[in-house]
Write an enzyme that holds these catalytic residues in place. Structure first.
Site, PDB file in Angstrom:
ATOM      1  N   THR A  34       1.051  -1.232  -0.252  1.00 32.57           N
ATOM      2  CA  THR A  34       0.075  -0.049  -0.209  1.00 32.57           C
ATOM      3  C   THR A  34       0.949   1.209  -0.023  1.00 32.57           C
ATOM      4  O   THR A  34       0.464   2.318  -0.457  1.00 32.57           O
ATOM      5  CB  THR A  34      -0.926  -0.032   1.236  1.00 32.57           C
ATOM      6  OG1 THR A  34      -0.017  -0.314   2.419  1.00 32.57           O
ATOM      7  CG2 THR A  34      -2.008  -0.859   1.206  1.00 32.57           C
ATOM      8  N   GLY A 120      18.500 -12.324   3.872  1.00 36.51           N
ATOM      9  CA  GLY A 120      17.360 -12.697   2.671  1.00 36.51           C
ATOM     10  C   GLY A 120      16.023 -12.878   3.059  1.00 36.51           C
ATOM     11  O   GLY A 120      15.221 -13.676   2.587  1.00 36.51           O
ATOM     12  N   SER A 125      16.730  -5.823   5.906  1.00 40.08           N
ATOM     13  CA  SER A 125      18.414  -5.774   6.186  1.00 40.08           C
ATOM     14  C   SER A 125      18.777  -4.515   5.218  1.00 40.08           C
ATOM     15  O   SER A 125      19.696  -3.605   5.543  1.00 40.08           O
ATOM     16  CB  SER A 125      19.066  -6.666   6.054  1.00 40.08           C
ATOM     17  OG  SER A 125      18.687  -7.310   4.833  1.00 40.08           O
ATOM     18  N   ASP A 170       9.781   0.728   4.991  1.00 38.91           N
ATOM     19  CA  ASP A 170      10.819  -0.135   5.753  1.00 38.91           C
ATOM     20  C   ASP A 170      12.191   1.090   6.036  1.00 38.91           C
ATOM     21  O   ASP A 170      12.388   1.112   7.402  1.00 38.91           O
ATOM     22  CB  ASP A 170      11.640  -0.973   4.357  1.00 38.91           C
ATOM     23  CG  ASP A 170      10.893  -2.058   3.858  1.00 38.91           C
ATOM     24  OD1 ASP A 170       9.632  -2.033   4.204  1.00 38.91           O
ATOM     25  OD2 ASP A 170      11.396  -2.610   2.850  1.00 38.91           O
TER      26      ASP A 170
HETATM   27  C1  GLA Z   1       8.978  -3.991   0.311  1.00 41.33           C
HETATM   28  C2  GLA Z   1       9.226  -2.523   0.041  1.00 41.33           C
HETATM   29  C3  GLA Z   1       8.060  -1.760   1.073  1.00 41.33           C
HETATM   30  C4  GLA Z   1       6.935  -2.117   0.601  1.00 41.33           C
HETATM   31  C5  GLA Z   1       6.579  -3.732   0.987  1.00 41.33           C
HETATM   32  C6  GLA Z   1       5.364  -4.389   0.549  1.00 41.33           C
HETATM   33  O1  GLA Z   1       9.468  -4.202   1.779  1.00 41.33           O
HETATM   34  O2  GLA Z   1      10.565  -2.118   0.428  1.00 41.33           O
HETATM   35  O3  GLA Z   1       8.247  -0.358   0.623  1.00 41.33           O
HETATM   36  O4  GLA Z   1       6.226  -1.904  -0.493  1.00 41.33           O
HETATM   37  O5  GLA Z   1       7.840  -4.520   0.161  1.00 41.33           O
HETATM   38  O6  GLA Z   1       4.499  -3.757   1.531  1.00 41.33           O
END
Ligand code: GLA
Length: 386
Positions: A34, A120, A125, A170
């Site tokens: 999202t 992974g 990370s 993230d």
């Molecule tokens: C990865 C991306 C995030 C997000 C997720 C899915 O982790 O780095 O920005 O889009 O996938 O929710």
């Protein structure tokens, strides 16, 4: 927790590091795919992550050493080097991102990284490494950068230089996480609030499928393009800045503007997942773990069937978890195509959960799943500034 990057730094480089800092990985409780569709996400930072120690140099050389890639030894490049295709592209890209944002480093530095995030596993990370490098750069060179900017610069590094068109989740979770809390983030505005997670009654358990999410970056970029196509079609009947700005009701009304069935399903996931995040945050605030768990399960089904980013192993781990007494909810977490599931499990059912998941997974795939009962930790921070 000491990952001893300062000790290794002194050994490798023969002088004392100036800065030592830590940036966590993250687990997303709900709200998947999202964050590049203008919607909400609900991650928390982990206690697991990456520690780094660094010292300034007087020339333009950068030296990087990672205890996790010890066989590679020390990589020596310059501030002006191009990317090379190995792990050092991450810290180097952060230097390039700072430069693009007007913070140009005039001298090089030495870095040592040590981490305890399973490799992974989709627990971010790379985002942790980006945010950590950014935090260290800001201190080493005295650049006045906020924690939120560290997240933005990290995402910029990933998008522009690494070539993965990721959203902000993230890096934001790694920079802005708070102990005991999940972060409710509106990716469209970067407005956020913290929701307390009461872990006395239930535990957040991450299960690592050990499937490396190798397809992730190419399929990820494909999903983004599919969402853009869906938005362009929907915009022909009802203008909206993003897929997640449509309510489910609006989507049902206008969805036939999207002719391609696959593209329509991608959009449906984004719209309904965004609704689920909002409801999940409310459920958590009222302590309704039953409802929270139900939304997690629905999220998984949508990621499996509409967004098609799950895989057999993740589906099996969730379907197994759903049958175990005391499990409120289970879903894949992160980008998908492998990595981990996140499970909300009653404290007194933890032992049985762990045993059953391990046994069933081993029986079905011959692989030892790894389980981590985690708590939400703080975002990136400096632990020593000498
Ligand atoms: C990865 C991306 C995030 C997000 C997720 C899915 O982790 O780095 O920005 O889009 O996938 O929710």
């Amino acid at each position: 927790m000491s990952l001893n990057s300062a000790g290794i730094f002194a050994e490798k480089f023969g002088y004392k590091a100036r800065i030592t800092a830590f940036a966590p990985g993250r687990v997303n409780l709900i709200g998947e795919h999202t964050d590049y569709n203008g919607g909400f996400v609900f991650p928390c930072a982990l206690d697991l992550g990456i520690e780094g120690s660094a010292g300034l140099r007087s020339d333009r050389t950068l030296r990087f050493y990672s205890a996790n890639f010890a066989l590679n030894g020390v990589t020596e490049i310059s501030l002006d080097s191009p990317l090379s295709g190995d792990w050092t592209d991450y810290p180097l890209s952060v230097y390039k991102a700072f430069k693009a944002m007007g913070y140009s480093a005039d001298k090089g530095a030495d870095f040592v990284f040590t981490g305890n995030l399973p490799d992974g596993s989709g627990l971010s990370s790379s985002a942790a490494l980006e945010v950590l490098t950014g935090l260290i750069i800001s201190k080493l060179y005295g650049f006045p950068v906020t924690a939120q900017q560290l997240a933005v610069f990290g995402q910029f590094a990933e998008n522009r230089f690494i070539g993965v068109n990721c959203g902000i989740m993230d890096q934001f979770a790694s920079a802005m996480g708070k102990r005991g809390c999940a972060v409710m983030l509106d990716s469209a505005t970067l407005d956020f609030s913290y929701s307390k997670i009461d872990t006395t009654a239930a535990a957040i358990v991450i299960v690592n499928s050990k499937v490396k999410h190798s397809l992730a970056s190419s399929e990820y970029n494909t999903r983004r393009r599919e969402c853009e196509r869906a938005l362009a079609s929907l915009n022909e009947v009802k203008k909206s800045p993003s897929l997640c700005a449509y309510t489910p009701g609006e989507f049902e009304e206008y969805k036939n503007a999207v002719k391609d069935d696959v593209i329509k399903r991608r959009a449906r996931h984004a719209v309904y997942e965004n609704e689920r995040v909002k409801n999940a945050a409310k459920a958590l605030d009222c302590g309704d773990l039953q409802h929270f768990g139900k939304l997690m399960n629905e999220s998984h089904v949508s990621l499996r069937d509409d967004y098609e980013v799950s895989c057999g192993e993740l589906d099996f781990l969730c379907e197994t978890a759903w049958k175990i007494p005391g499990v409120y909810g289970a879903r894949m977490t992160g980008g998908g195509f492998g990595g981990c599931t996140v499970n909300l499990v009653k404290r007194d059912s933890l032992e049985n959960f762990e045993k059953t998941i391990k046994e069933e997974y081993k029986k079905r795939f011959g692989v030892d799943a790894e389980l981590y009962a985690v708590s939400a930790g703080d975002g990136a921070r400096i632990s020593a500034d000498n």
